[in-house]
Design an enzyme around this catalytic site. Sequence first.
Site, PDB file in Angstrom:
ATOM      1  N   GLU A  64      -9.641  13.309  15.211  1.00 23.39           N
ATOM      2  CA  GLU A  64      -9.082  13.598  13.886  1.00 23.39           C
ATOM      3  C   GLU A  64      -9.783  14.832  13.337  1.00 23.39           C
ATOM      4  O   GLU A  64     -10.728  15.356  13.945  1.00 23.39           O
ATOM      5  CB  GLU A  64      -9.288  12.425  12.913  1.00 23.39           C
ATOM      6  CG  GLU A  64      -8.373  11.255  13.169  1.00 23.39           C
ATOM      7  CD  GLU A  64      -8.131  10.375  11.944  1.00 23.39           C
ATOM      8  OE1 GLU A  64      -8.628  10.711  10.838  1.00 23.39           O
ATOM      9  OE2 GLU A  64      -7.461   9.342  12.095  1.00 23.39           O
ATOM     10  N   HIS A  89       0.814  -1.217   0.000  1.00 22.53           N
ATOM     11  CA  HIS A  89       0.000   0.000   0.000  1.00 22.53           C
ATOM     12  C   HIS A  89       0.848   1.268   0.000  1.00 22.53           C
ATOM     13  O   HIS A  89       0.370   2.354   0.296  1.00 22.53           O
ATOM     14  CB  HIS A  89      -1.015  -0.014   1.157  1.00 22.53           C
ATOM     15  CG  HIS A  89      -2.221  -0.827   0.799  1.00 22.53           C
ATOM     16  ND1 HIS A  89      -2.140  -2.150   0.490  1.00 22.53           N
ATOM     17  CD2 HIS A  89      -3.518  -0.487   0.641  1.00 22.53           C
ATOM     18  CE1 HIS A  89      -3.343  -2.600   0.179  1.00 22.53           C
ATOM     19  NE2 HIS A  89      -4.205  -1.599   0.262  1.00 22.53           N
ATOM     20  N   ASP A  94      -6.065   4.509  10.035  1.00 23.76           N
ATOM     21  CA  ASP A  94      -7.485   4.634   9.683  1.00 23.76           C
ATOM     22  C   ASP A  94      -7.966   3.409   8.918  1.00 23.76           C
ATOM     23  O   ASP A  94      -9.117   3.000   9.026  1.00 23.76           O
ATOM     24  CB  ASP A  94      -7.705   5.847   8.774  1.00 23.76           C
ATOM     25  CG  ASP A  94      -7.431   7.138   9.503  1.00 23.76           C
ATOM     26  OD1 ASP A  94      -7.398   7.121  10.740  1.00 23.76           O
ATOM     27  OD2 ASP A  94      -7.256   8.159   8.817  1.00 23.76           O
TER      28      ASP A  94
HETATM   29  P1  FAD Z   1       4.261  -1.926   1.986  1.00 21.79           P
HETATM   30  O1  FAD Z   1       3.771  -0.847   1.123  1.00 21.79           O
HETATM   31  O2  FAD Z   1       4.194  -3.286   1.466  1.00 21.79           O
HETATM   32  O3  FAD Z   1       5.759  -1.607   2.451  1.00 21.79           O
HETATM   33  C1  FAD Z   1       6.126  -0.314   2.880  1.00 21.79           C
HETATM   34  C2  FAD Z   1       7.620  -0.266   3.227  1.00 21.79           C
HETATM   35  O4  FAD Z   1       7.834  -1.044   4.389  1.00 21.79           O
HETATM   36  C3  FAD Z   1       8.514  -0.836   2.146  1.00 21.79           C
HETATM   37  O5  FAD Z   1       9.725  -0.128   2.132  1.00 21.79           O
HETATM   38  C4  FAD Z   1       8.722  -2.252   2.601  1.00 21.79           C
HETATM   39  O6  FAD Z   1       9.926  -2.790   2.107  1.00 21.79           O
HETATM   40  C5  FAD Z   1       8.745  -2.101   4.111  1.00 21.79           C
HETATM   41  N1  FAD Z   1       8.242  -3.286   4.803  1.00 21.79           N
HETATM   42  C6  FAD Z   1       7.077  -3.938   4.589  1.00 21.79           C
HETATM   43  N2  FAD Z   1       6.969  -4.962   5.442  1.00 21.79           N
HETATM   44  C7  FAD Z   1       8.073  -4.941   6.216  1.00 21.79           C
HETATM   45  C8  FAD Z   1       8.554  -5.745   7.285  1.00 21.79           C
HETATM   46  N3  FAD Z   1       7.875  -6.795   7.736  1.00 21.79           N
HETATM   47  N4  FAD Z   1       9.740  -5.417   7.839  1.00 21.79           N
HETATM   48  C9  FAD Z   1      10.462  -4.358   7.409  1.00 21.79           C
HETATM   49  N5  FAD Z   1      10.080  -3.584   6.390  1.00 21.79           N
HETATM   50  C10 FAD Z   1       8.885  -3.871   5.804  1.00 21.79           C
HETATM   51  N6  FAD Z   1      -0.724   5.196   7.274  1.00 21.79           N
HETATM   52  C11 FAD Z   1      -0.929   5.715   8.489  1.00 21.79           C
HETATM   53  O7  FAD Z   1       0.003   5.922   9.251  1.00 21.79           O
HETATM   54  N7  FAD Z   1      -2.194   6.008   8.906  1.00 21.79           N
HETATM   55  C12 FAD Z   1      -3.284   5.765   8.149  1.00 21.79           C
HETATM   56  O8  FAD Z   1      -4.402   6.032   8.566  1.00 21.79           O
HETATM   57  C13 FAD Z   1      -3.096   5.219   6.861  1.00 21.79           C
HETATM   58  N8  FAD Z   1      -4.137   4.958   6.063  1.00 21.79           N
HETATM   59  C14 FAD Z   1      -3.930   4.432   4.825  1.00 21.79           C
HETATM   60  C15 FAD Z   1      -5.027   4.165   4.018  1.00 21.79           C
HETATM   61  C16 FAD Z   1      -4.847   3.618   2.763  1.00 21.79           C
HETATM   62  C17 FAD Z   1      -6.050   3.332   1.907  1.00 21.79           C
HETATM   63  C18 FAD Z   1      -3.536   3.369   2.289  1.00 21.79           C
HETATM   64  C19 FAD Z   1      -3.330   2.829   0.911  1.00 21.79           C
HETATM   65  C20 FAD Z   1      -2.436   3.651   3.075  1.00 21.79           C
HETATM   66  C21 FAD Z   1      -2.622   4.178   4.353  1.00 21.79           C
HETATM   67  N9  FAD Z   1      -1.557   4.461   5.193  1.00 21.79           N
HETATM   68  C22 FAD Z   1      -1.770   4.967   6.448  1.00 21.79           C
HETATM   69  C23 FAD Z   1      -0.192   4.289   4.708  1.00 21.79           C
HETATM   70  C24 FAD Z   1       0.407   2.963   5.134  1.00 21.79           C
HETATM   71  O9  FAD Z   1       0.697   2.978   6.514  1.00 21.79           O
HETATM   72  C25 FAD Z   1       1.718   2.707   4.406  1.00 21.79           C
HETATM   73  O10 FAD Z   1       1.526   2.768   3.034  1.00 21.79           O
HETATM   74  C26 FAD Z   1       2.265   1.350   4.796  1.00 21.79           C
HETATM   75  O11 FAD Z   1       3.547   1.188   4.282  1.00 21.79           O
HETATM   76  C27 FAD Z   1       1.399   0.283   4.216  1.00 21.79           C
HETATM   77  O12 FAD Z   1       1.727  -0.956   4.734  1.00 21.79           O
HETATM   78  P2  FAD Z   1       1.977  -2.151   3.752  1.00 21.79           P
HETATM   79  O13 FAD Z   1       1.894  -3.342   4.612  1.00 21.79           O
HETATM   80  O14 FAD Z   1       1.140  -2.115   2.561  1.00 21.79           O
HETATM   81  O15 FAD Z   1       3.523  -1.837   3.396  1.00 21.79           O
END
Ligand code: FAD
Length: 514
Positions: free
Chosen positions: A265, A89, A151
């Site tokens: 918020e 994400h 969120d």
């Molecule tokens: P990814 O996008 O898969 O990875 C993000 C980064 O973390 C990459 O660099 C990856 O290599 C690294 N990573 C992933 N897993 C690990 C692991 N296990 N160990 C070490 N590194 C790792 N953020 C907020 O703070 N608050 C919110 O309310 C919020 N709402 C969101 C709503 C939506 C619809 C979306 C799309 C995003 C939102 N986000 C929010 C952002 C979100 O926190 C970040 O995009 C987060 O990185 C998403 O987690 P993911 O698991 O998809 O990570």
Amino acid sequence: MIACAEHFLPGNDAEPKPDDDVVSSLSKTLGVQAITTDDLGIASKDFGGLKFVKPLALVRPYTTDDVARVVRAAGRSPTLTVAARGNGHSINGQAMAEHGLVLDMRSMNELVQLVRINGAPYVDVSGGALWEDVLKRCVSEFGLAPRSWTDYLSLTVGGTLSYAGVSGQAFRYGPQTSNVTELEVVTGKGETIVCSKTQSPELFFAVLGGLGQFGIITRARIVLQEAPHTVRWIRVVYSEFEEFSSDAEWLVRREEGESCFDYVEGFVFVNSDDPSNGWPTLPLDPQQVFDPIHIPPSAGPVLYCLELALHYRHSDNPSRVDAVVDGLLGRLRFIKGLKFQVDMGYTEFLLRVKRDEEHAKINGVWDAPHPWLNLFVSKSNISEFDSEVFKKILKDGVHGPILVYPLLRNKWDSRQSVVVPESDIFYIVALLRFSPAPPKGPSPQLLVEQNRQILQLCLAKAFDFKLYFPHYHSRQDWINHFGNHQWSRFVERKTAFDPMAILAPGQKIFSRVP
Ligand code: FAD
């Protein structure tokens, strides 16, 4: 121990490369299973939809040992990198690895285990667990829940801990990174280390907010609290930014022991009947109507909403809940007549964005590009940010939420890698754009340009601000982001835990050391 590895097929004319040997030997040691063609693409795209990068292979680790083997194998090659992918994400390719190995962390064996230490409850979860699953399991099996959320919960534990993890509870408990007491991490050297504030603390603090640069989180221990049953969810509307922000700050500064909301918020919306940017986005329930007659004639192009929630239990006397809510709302200066309120289950409240996701999927905007911008802006600059950005550049909205709400710096641990503005109070500003893809919507490049314009303005006015989910193109920009002192610390941590710069290449901070 089983894992799957799948080549992104080189064309027939492609010469085999030394890295292909690493992948085939990994396939032998990890045990290869065929993966479906549907899965092949996930490693090369993310939610942002702005970047597409082809990895060499997608690996599905099931255990921490699998993760460590993959990192060590990459280290034996002169060029291979490893990206842990949570739920993808990210919006700028941060979980991608060009010609590298992408680890699908969601395939790790599920772990949701209650732990009690001196009577206090914690949950051990795998780094690839989705927060929504952690919520459901903790509430249904233990009657307990984490305290600090995002969120939207279809994000992985490792993914949000690599940034901060912020939502309306952060004013009280800090970001998610402040609610973790122990991590199991595979470093860039391929070592598996359990760390905490007292055991290998340098690694613990490095990894929290560490943009995936120092280690892959395979397990996290999260603080739990008793789960409430119900939530009163409230929205109140303001026409004046000063009143909105001073009320929001009053709410987040309530002292321990004083009555306060459990969630605070805020957001900006357009002062018009535009269905995706304006008044119709406010009501919490289809029966409620936003009546613009209440808006004072002095109102500008945008209005502001404070979004609040109070937790309670079935055993709480309803009149006590009303008294707490009325007592707090009675001190606020919102526009009377523009208050919306519903009561709903706690889990349903935390999963509220899932319902928006379903709608967005139906109307196609979930899968369109998302050139989002997330910032932390100091309290001292937020009023000018409002006049220049919300009221001018964004006066027509972003076809999605424009979040703005205050956070307290003392809830953020400066030993962690994440950087925030200097001031005691800073605001998160999130432009969560959900425009339809062209030709129905604007070109994503135009929106990226608008983001750039906003950043330029912040720089030109010397605002005290930081990017949240930072994304830069040059080393100097990264140094500026961290500031000299924190940058030196970040580099020292990289040298200590991932000296060959194998991990998280998609962040584009360090180059792989051969
Ligand atoms: P990814 O996008 O898969 O990875 C993000 C980064 O973390 C990459 O660099 C990856 O290599 C690294 N990573 C992933 N897993 C690990 C692991 N296990 N160990 C070490 N590194 C790792 N953020 C907020 O703070 N608050 C919110 O309310 C919020 N709402 C969101 C709503 C939506 C619809 C979306 C799309 C995003 C939102 N986000 C929010 C952002 C979100 O926190 C970040 O995009 C987060 O990185 C998403 O987690 P993911 O698991 O998809 O990570």
